[in-house]
Design a protein around this motif. Structure first.
Motif, PDB file in Angstrom:
ATOM      1  N   SER A  97       3.517   4.088  10.508  1.00 48.08           N
ATOM      2  CA  SER A  97       4.682   4.061  10.977  1.00 48.08           C
ATOM      3  C   SER A  97       5.923   4.489  10.031  1.00 48.08           C
ATOM      4  N   LYS A 120       3.255  -2.585  13.387  1.00 41.12           N
ATOM      5  CA  LYS A 120       2.911  -3.032  14.373  1.00 41.12           C
ATOM      6  C   LYS A 120       3.237  -2.940  15.493  1.00 41.12           C
ATOM      7  N   ARG A 138      -0.864  -4.542  12.454  1.00 41.44           N
ATOM      8  CA  ARG A 138      -0.525  -5.478  10.915  1.00 41.44           C
ATOM      9  C   ARG A 138      -0.499  -6.783  10.788  1.00 41.44           C
ATOM     10  N   PHE A 222       4.554  11.437  -7.381  1.00 44.68           N
ATOM     11  CA  PHE A 222       4.846  12.869  -6.234  1.00 44.68           C
ATOM     12  C   PHE A 222       5.518  13.693  -7.806  1.00 44.68           C
ATOM     13  N   ARG A 268      14.561   8.475   9.003  1.00 44.49           N
ATOM     14  CA  ARG A 268      14.378   8.955   7.837  1.00 44.49           C
ATOM     15  C   ARG A 268      16.575   9.268   7.592  1.00 44.49           C
TER      16      ARG A 268
HETATM   17  N1  LIG Z   1       4.445   7.154  -6.078  1.00 40.82           N
HETATM   18  C1  LIG Z   1       5.476   7.577  -5.663  1.00 40.82           C
HETATM   19  O1  LIG Z   1       5.826   8.951  -6.112  1.00 40.82           O
HETATM   20  C2  LIG Z   1       5.890   7.472  -4.120  1.00 40.82           C
HETATM   21  C3  LIG Z   1       6.447   8.829  -3.453  1.00 40.82           C
HETATM   22  C4  LIG Z   1       6.997   8.572  -2.337  1.00 40.82           C
HETATM   23  C5  LIG Z   1       7.200   7.040  -1.837  1.00 40.82           C
HETATM   24  N2  LIG Z   1       6.637   6.278  -3.040  1.00 40.82           N
HETATM   25  C6  LIG Z   1       6.262   4.462  -1.814  1.00 40.82           C
HETATM   26  O2  LIG Z   1       5.217   5.123  -0.618  1.00 40.82           O
HETATM   27  C7  LIG Z   1       5.446   3.752   0.078  1.00 40.82           C
HETATM   28  C8  LIG Z   1       5.358   4.521   1.609  1.00 40.82           C
HETATM   29  O3  LIG Z   1       6.362   5.685   1.640  1.00 40.82           O
HETATM   30  P1  LIG Z   1       8.043   5.657   2.899  1.00 40.82           P
HETATM   31  O4  LIG Z   1       7.932   7.125   2.609  1.00 40.82           O
HETATM   32  O5  LIG Z   1       6.983   6.490   3.974  1.00 40.82           O
HETATM   33  O6  LIG Z   1       7.722   4.284   3.449  1.00 40.82           O
HETATM   34  P2  LIG Z   1       8.860   3.319   4.768  1.00 40.82           P
HETATM   35  O7  LIG Z   1       9.651   5.162   5.199  1.00 40.82           O
HETATM   36  O8  LIG Z   1       9.869   2.300   4.023  1.00 40.82           O
HETATM   37  O9  LIG Z   1       7.536   3.278   5.358  1.00 40.82           O
HETATM   38  C9  LIG Z   1       7.107   2.156   4.692  1.00 40.82           C
HETATM   39  C10 LIG Z   1       5.658   1.566   5.819  1.00 40.82           C
HETATM   40  O10 LIG Z   1       5.237   0.751   5.362  1.00 40.82           O
HETATM   41  C11 LIG Z   1       5.118   0.012   5.664  1.00 40.82           C
HETATM   42  N3  LIG Z   1       5.456  -1.858   5.314  1.00 40.82           N
HETATM   43  C12 LIG Z   1       6.301  -2.253   4.184  1.00 40.82           C
HETATM   44  N4  LIG Z   1       5.842  -3.102   3.832  1.00 40.82           N
HETATM   45  C13 LIG Z   1       4.471  -4.382   4.366  1.00 40.82           C
HETATM   46  C14 LIG Z   1       3.443  -5.087   4.266  1.00 40.82           C
HETATM   47  N5  LIG Z   1       3.178  -6.161   3.210  1.00 40.82           N
HETATM   48  N6  LIG Z   1       2.699  -5.012   5.117  1.00 40.82           N
HETATM   49  C15 LIG Z   1       2.158  -4.585   6.007  1.00 40.82           C
HETATM   50  N7  LIG Z   1       3.361  -3.063   5.858  1.00 40.82           N
HETATM   51  C16 LIG Z   1       4.036  -2.591   5.593  1.00 40.82           C
HETATM   52  C17 LIG Z   1       6.415  -0.484   6.896  1.00 40.82           C
HETATM   53  O11 LIG Z   1       6.395  -0.877   8.199  1.00 40.82           O
HETATM   54  P3  LIG Z   1       7.315  -1.886   8.434  1.00 40.82           P
HETATM   55  O12 LIG Z   1       8.271  -1.160   9.154  1.00 40.82           O
HETATM   56  O13 LIG Z   1       6.328  -2.518   9.864  1.00 40.82           O
HETATM   57  O14 LIG Z   1       8.254  -2.517   7.636  1.00 40.82           O
HETATM   58  C18 LIG Z   1       6.165   0.914   7.093  1.00 40.82           C
HETATM   59  O15 LIG Z   1       6.098   1.162   7.793  1.00 40.82           O
HETATM   60  C19 LIG Z   1       6.870   3.057  -0.399  1.00 40.82           C
HETATM   61  O16 LIG Z   1       6.544   1.961  -0.516  1.00 40.82           O
HETATM   62  C20 LIG Z   1       7.229   4.133  -1.043  1.00 40.82           C
HETATM   63  O17 LIG Z   1       8.618   3.936  -2.604  1.00 40.82           O
HETATM   64  C21 LIG Z   1       5.625   6.158  -3.535  1.00 40.82           C
END
Ligand SMILES: NC(=O)c1ccc[n+]([C@@H]2O[C@H](COP(=O)([O-])OP(=O)(O)OC[C@H]3O[C@@H](n4cnc5c(N)ncnc54)[C@H](OP(=O)(O)O)[C@@H]3O)[C@@H](O)[C@H]2O)c1
Length: 273
Positions: A97, A120, A138, A222, A268
């Motif tokens: 999500s 969720k 989840r 990224f 966002r």
């Molecule tokens: N490595 C890289 O270069 C890079 C680049 C971009 C993003 N990222 C990382 O990738 C992740 C995803 O990015 P995003 O922008 O999609 O973040 P986001 O919009 O905050 O989405 C995170 C998702 O993970 C779920 N989640 C968080 N904690 C959880 C848990 N303990 N158990 C189950 N589900 C959980 C959230 O669900 P709920 O909303 O239900 O809490 C949400 O659906 C982030 O952690 C971000 O920091 C890394």
């Protein structure tokens, strides 16, 4: 230092050798990680990192896509999934999500994959709308019923579930990728050499958990990627990509926007000049 990677707007000047764009074009794109980010009224960007905005779209909202799309696309590719091979593949998306998760559901379903979303219960309908064929709660021991079923798994949720996700791959699967890994934390805590050793060990431990014949295991970081931007632009043109925008904040109130994001609002957050 100026933060920010994503940008969207109207071109006010082009470099001498730029032929793909002209003054007045509406564009969106991404800047590499640097001191010269996109949280600004005017942005100098490499033409290779910009794409024209689809005519039907709100140019501002497109700024929510590039960084997330590229990271998601890099994860899909690192797990072994491409537009060419995805049709019919069973893919499990954790964090479905969120921003990357939603873009993964939209993209993989457009590529013909059969995607299961972990989210969720209150996000089930959004996940289905984005392209999931199955949804899994989840909060209800999600992995128990999914073991050994998938061609590819993508972790956009939490490192704590990395091993559980690997158990959901079938023998001979394409593989798994995660955007949540301890790479940067390892270097922060243990320095360059210690961090590299810790990273190699952690990856080796996880790799051992891949089922027999599974090919890929990857930690994704990224970076601007022209092929991903072109696929993003193609899908956006088809109307297949969008992320909900929760907040629009004037650039002069950027600090408040960051405080707002820390409270984890839905959608966002855009900074508007
Ligand atoms: N490595 C890289 O270069 C890079 C680049 C971009 C993003 N990222 C990382 O990738 C992740 C995803 O990015 P995003 O922008 O999609 O973040 P986001 O919009 O905050 O989405 C995170 C998702 O993970 C779920 N989640 C968080 N904690 C959880 C848990 N303990 N158990 C189950 N589900 C959980 C959230 O669900 P709920 O909303 O239900 O809490 C949400 O659906 C982030 O952690 C971000 O920091 C890394």
């Amino acid at each position: 230092m100026t933060l920010g990677n994503d940008f969207a707007g109207t071109i006010v000047a082009v470099g001498e050798r730029v032929t793909a764009f002209a003054v007045g074009d509406r564009v969106y794109g991404v800047k590499p990680v640097s001191r010269d980010g996109s949280h600004a009224s005017h942005v100098v960007a490499n033409a290779a990192c910009a794409r024209k905005a689809p005519a039907h779209s709100s140019a501002q909202d497109l700024a929510a896509l590039p960084y997330g799309f590229i990271t998601m696309w890099l994860a899909a590719r690192a797990a072994g999934l491409t537009r060419e091979n995805a049709a019919g593949k069973k893919v499990l998306v954790h964090g479905a999500s969120g921003g990357l998760g939603t873009l993964a559901l939209q993209t993989l379903s457009a590529w013909g994959a059969r995607v299961t979303a972990i989210a969720k219960a209150s996000d089930f309908s959004a996940c289905r709308k984005a392209g999931a064929v199955e949804v899994v709660d989840r909060t209800q021991n999600p992995f128990a019923g999914l073991r050994g079923e998938f061609d590819a798994t993508l972790n956009f949720a939490t490192w704590d579930d990395e091993a559980a996700l690997l158990s959901c791959l079938r023998e001979g699967a394409l593989g798994h990728a995660t955007t949540l890994h301890p790479l940067l934390q390892n270097f922060d805590e243990a320095g360059w050499v210690g961090g590299a050793i810790r990273t190699l060990n952690q990856k080796r431990e996880m790799r051992k958990r891949l089922p027999k014949g599974a090919r890929n295991y990857a930690w994704v970081l990224f970076r601007p990627e022209a092929e991903a931007l072109s696929e993003m632009a193609r899908l956006a043109e088809l109307g297949r990509l969008s992320l909900p925008i929760g907040t629009r904040t004037p650039l002069r109130e950027a600090a408040e926007a960051f405080a707002h994001v820390r409270r984890r609002p839905a959608g966002r957050t855009l900074l508007i000049p």
